[in-house]
Scaffold this active site. Structure first.
Site, mmCIF file in Angstrom:
data_model
loop_
_atom_site.group_PDB
_atom_site.id
_atom_site.type_symbol
_atom_site.label_atom_id
_atom_site.label_comp_id
_atom_site.label_asym_id
_atom_site.label_seq_id
_atom_site.Cartn_x
_atom_site.Cartn_y
_atom_site.Cartn_z
ATOM 1 N N ASP A 1 22.989 -21.000 80.377
ATOM 2 C CA ASP A 1 23.526 -19.693 80.723
ATOM 3 C C ASP A 1 24.338 -19.803 82.010
ATOM 4 O O ASP A 1 23.905 -20.442 82.975
ATOM 5 C CB ASP A 1 22.359 -18.715 80.897
ATOM 6 C CG ASP A 1 22.809 -17.318 81.210
ATOM 7 O OD1 ASP A 1 23.408 -16.695 80.325
ATOM 8 O OD2 ASP A 1 22.573 -16.862 82.338
ATOM 9 N N GLU B 1 27.879 -21.727 78.902
ATOM 10 C CA GLU B 1 28.948 -20.793 79.241
ATOM 11 C C GLU B 1 29.720 -21.369 80.424
ATOM 12 O O GLU B 1 29.171 -21.495 81.520
ATOM 13 C CB GLU B 1 28.365 -19.437 79.625
ATOM 14 C CG GLU B 1 27.653 -18.728 78.493
ATOM 15 C CD GLU B 1 27.049 -17.415 78.962
ATOM 16 O OE1 GLU B 1 27.459 -16.365 78.447
ATOM 17 O OE2 GLU B 1 26.177 -17.439 79.848
#
Length: 667
Positions: free
Chosen positions: A354, A383
């Protein structure tokens, strides 16, 4: 615990965007440098149990005193023992307590500058009681299901042959129509033979039927936003609120009060998925904690594990009130060892990071290197962005644009996502799918897997290899594909049109040279009733309605057959940039909203001699010239069949409006 309502919204939505929402630091504010602490050489191990004695250790180099507090239960008002810890020369505090402590609970407490900090389960607790406030003393052999030592990862001949399926435990199994007994729990994914009332497969059998290779489970470590003592209140959260990174969350266990149960049931889930031929990816959120001040990190070594300004404020690139400092040596070590712990103890097959850009490139590469030593087929991706201004040198952080500097690590392609459906920043604005011209190059970028290709016009070829490009059009933290299309086209759009564009979108994803990624329930035409940021919405919004498998069975069959077609033809996942440039050729087209390509000269790579793919998002049929030959049709007019839908001969091909065609020339 969040700094304000805005940052809470941003944090919990985990925005898949590169826009900076958090305010930059005030001019002149300086970042605190890493303290010069000694970092232990040995792996982090805070509790080691045996019937004869239990050893405790805590790294707290700035403490002047430290103690271990032993409790008889998770909620005992007072400890039954308080034992001082002894310092060593590597900044750790240690103690061995004689006797059998199994079933007891413990916390650490340290004295910093003559102030005793609040209790903590430790920074690396591996077993905890309900809500994770106290660590638990257990025998880890008792957490292993029968046959666990024989559990092996499903074979993966080619790392490019991956189809990812993102899932939230509760979404997947909670609906009344699922036929699953342990709804919303880890072991929902151990139940076989589950069906809807009209016989459609659900649960793990559905995943096998669909044909995916990996499931990506949303954060499943112990997180703070669901009270495990009040699970009867329909508590829901995506789980991006880390509390204890190295133990499964109790809300997905059948008994959150028993420290052994959550661990054993998580392992049972992994074991069942492995037996079904499916690998497991864990969503990890090392970039921030739920509350910095109350985290075990800050209560143990204040000011070390987070990036901070000299005025005492936490840096906030996560927009959740803090950002961890992977560039500090002990946090670097912590992340590497934590990931390896999940890979070894829980047999996890991959990790999704993340807000990966909050972490430094050196740490991400060290994680990849450590996982290679365990099993080089373990998947890593994340990400490639943050949400706000970061407290570290941008040139050293794991942004998407630097993916080429991180071999073996992939990033989500917002290029393909936005080129297909429109930008994250405006959920009413469309792109290629709804027939807006000018997005063909973004789609071609995604088809080529983000690597440099002479026929693609782009300024940011960020992937060195196509396996570093995660191809997707929707995921958990935004509108699902159906809702996004309705938002863009308007509520009066016919369901038939939305279904057509849904199929077209996933055809682009599943014929991309990148790694395809599908959001759970898209194959069943899920809707979240127009809610994008559904991080704490009730089941009525998030649950997968399994009755849709009958109602929209044609859509399910399209996804299933498209996955089967991809996996039957290695030309769709060539695996290297060199092969992509050699074998992928975009065909000339006239007008907008039309992308066509062929995979050519693939003898020895693929059962086929040539593959043609055409994506037409126009509202009218379009004609295209293709190499003159006789082909088998496997996708046409919203139908897909790996065994063929007929044949096509000649150089003239007409493609139905808002649909795709895939033709295969057999050798």
């Amino acid at each position: 615990m969040k700094i304000n309502q805005l940052s809470t919204f941003i944090c919990m939505s985990i925005c898949m965007t590169e826009f900076a929402y958090a305010l930059p630091p005030a001019e002149g504010m300086q970042i605190v440098a890493e303290p010069d602490y000694i970092i232990p050489n040995q792996p982090i191990c805070e509790m080691s149990y045996s019937p004869a004695a239990t050893q405790f250790s805590l790294w707290a180099p700035s403490a002047i005193e430290a103690e271990i507090r032993i409790y008889t239960s998770y909620d005992s008002p007072e400890p039954e023992q308080i034992v001082p810890l002894d310092p060593d020369l590597q900044g750790s505090w240690n103690q061995t307590i004689q006797g059998d402590l199994k079933g007891k609970f413990y916390t650490f407490r340290v004295n910093i500058d003559d102030v005793w900090q609040k209790e903590t389960p430790g920074i690396f607790a591996r077993a905890v009681g309900v809500n994770g406030d106290r660590a638990a003393i257990i025998d880890f052999q008792e957490t292993n299901p029968e046959g666990w030592n024989d559990d092996i990862r499903p074979a993966m001949k080619n790392p490019a042959d991956i189809v990812l399926y993102e899932m939230h435990h509760r979404d997947f199994s909670i609906h009344a129509s699922s036929g699953i007994q342990h709804k919303g729990k880890f072991i929902a994914l151990t139940e076989v033979g589950t069906t809807t009332s009209d016989g459609q497969k659900t649960g793990i059998d559905h995943l096998k039927e669909l044909g995916i290779t990996h499931i990506h489970i949303l954060p499943s470590f112990d997180f703070a936003s669901v009270d495990e003592t009040k699970l009867d209140q329909n508590a829901y959260n995506w789980g991006y609120d880390p509390k204890n990174y190295n133990v499964p969350d109790g809300s997905y266990a059948t008994d959150p009060y028993n420290p052994v149960t959550r661990i054993k049931e998580f392992k049972e889930m992994v074991q069942a998925l492995h037996k079904a031929g499916i690998r497991v990816v864990l969503d990890v959120v090392y970039n921030h904690t739920f509350s910095a001040a109350d985290s075990p990190f800050e209560r143990t070594v204040p000011g070390y594990f987070f990036r901070m300004y000299e005025n005492g404020e936490f840096c906030n690139g996560s927009a959740c009130g803090n950002e961890t400092a992977s560039n500090h040596r002990m946090m670097h070590k912590y992340m590497v060892e934590s990931v390896c712990y999940w890979a070894k103890e829980y047999h996890i097959d991959g990790f999704r990071f993340d807000l990966m850009a909050i972490h430094d490139i050196e740490t991400m590469n060290a994680i990849r290197e450590a996982l290679n030593a365990i099993d080089p087929t373990i998947l890593t991706y994340g990400e490639g962005w943050a949400v706000g201004k970061l407290g570290y040198d941008d040139n050293k952080l794991a942004y998407k644009k630097y993916t080429f500097r991180m071999p073996g690590i992939a990033a989500f392609s917002d290029n393909l996502r936005d080129g297909l459906r429109g930008p994250f920043s405006d959920h009413h604005k469309g792109a290629f799918l709804v027939g807006l011209p000018g997005h063909e190059e973004e789609v071609k970028f995604g088809i080529a897997g983000g690597v440099l290709h002479k026929q693609v016009k782009a300024n940011d070829f960020w992937a060195a290899e196509p396996t570093q490009h995660i191809s997707y059009v929707s995921c958990h933290d935004d509108h699902c594909l159906r809702d996004r299309l309705v938002n863009t086209l308007g509520n009066d759009t016919s369901e038939e049109t939305v279904l057509k564009l849904d199929k077209l979108a996933q055809t682009a994803v599943l014929t991309s040279q990148g790694v395809p990624f599908i959001f759970c329930g898209e194959e069943l035409f899920r809707t979240k009733q127009g809610v994008g940021n559904s991080y704490k919405s009730p089941d009525a919004i998030n649950a997968i309605p399994w009755t849709n498998k009958t109602k929209y069975h044609d859509l399910f069959q399209y996804y299933k057959e498209l996955i089967a077609i991809r996996r039957a033809h290695p030309a769709f996942y060539l695996g290297t940039a060199e092969k992509v440039r050699e074998h992928l050729e975009f065909l000339p087209t006239e007008g907008d909203n039309l992308v066509a390509f062929q995979l050519k000269d693939i003898q020895g790579i693929d059962p086929a001699q040539r593959i043609i793919v055409v994506l037409n998002s126009n509202k009218t049929n379009r004609k295209i010239q293709i190499p003159d030959d006789t082909y088998q049709i496997v996708v046409k007019d919203g139908k897909a069949d790996r065994n063929g839908l007929g044949t096509h001969a000649g150089p003239n091909l007409e493609v139905e409006a808002q649909s795709a065609v895939i033709l295969i020339k057999n050798q």
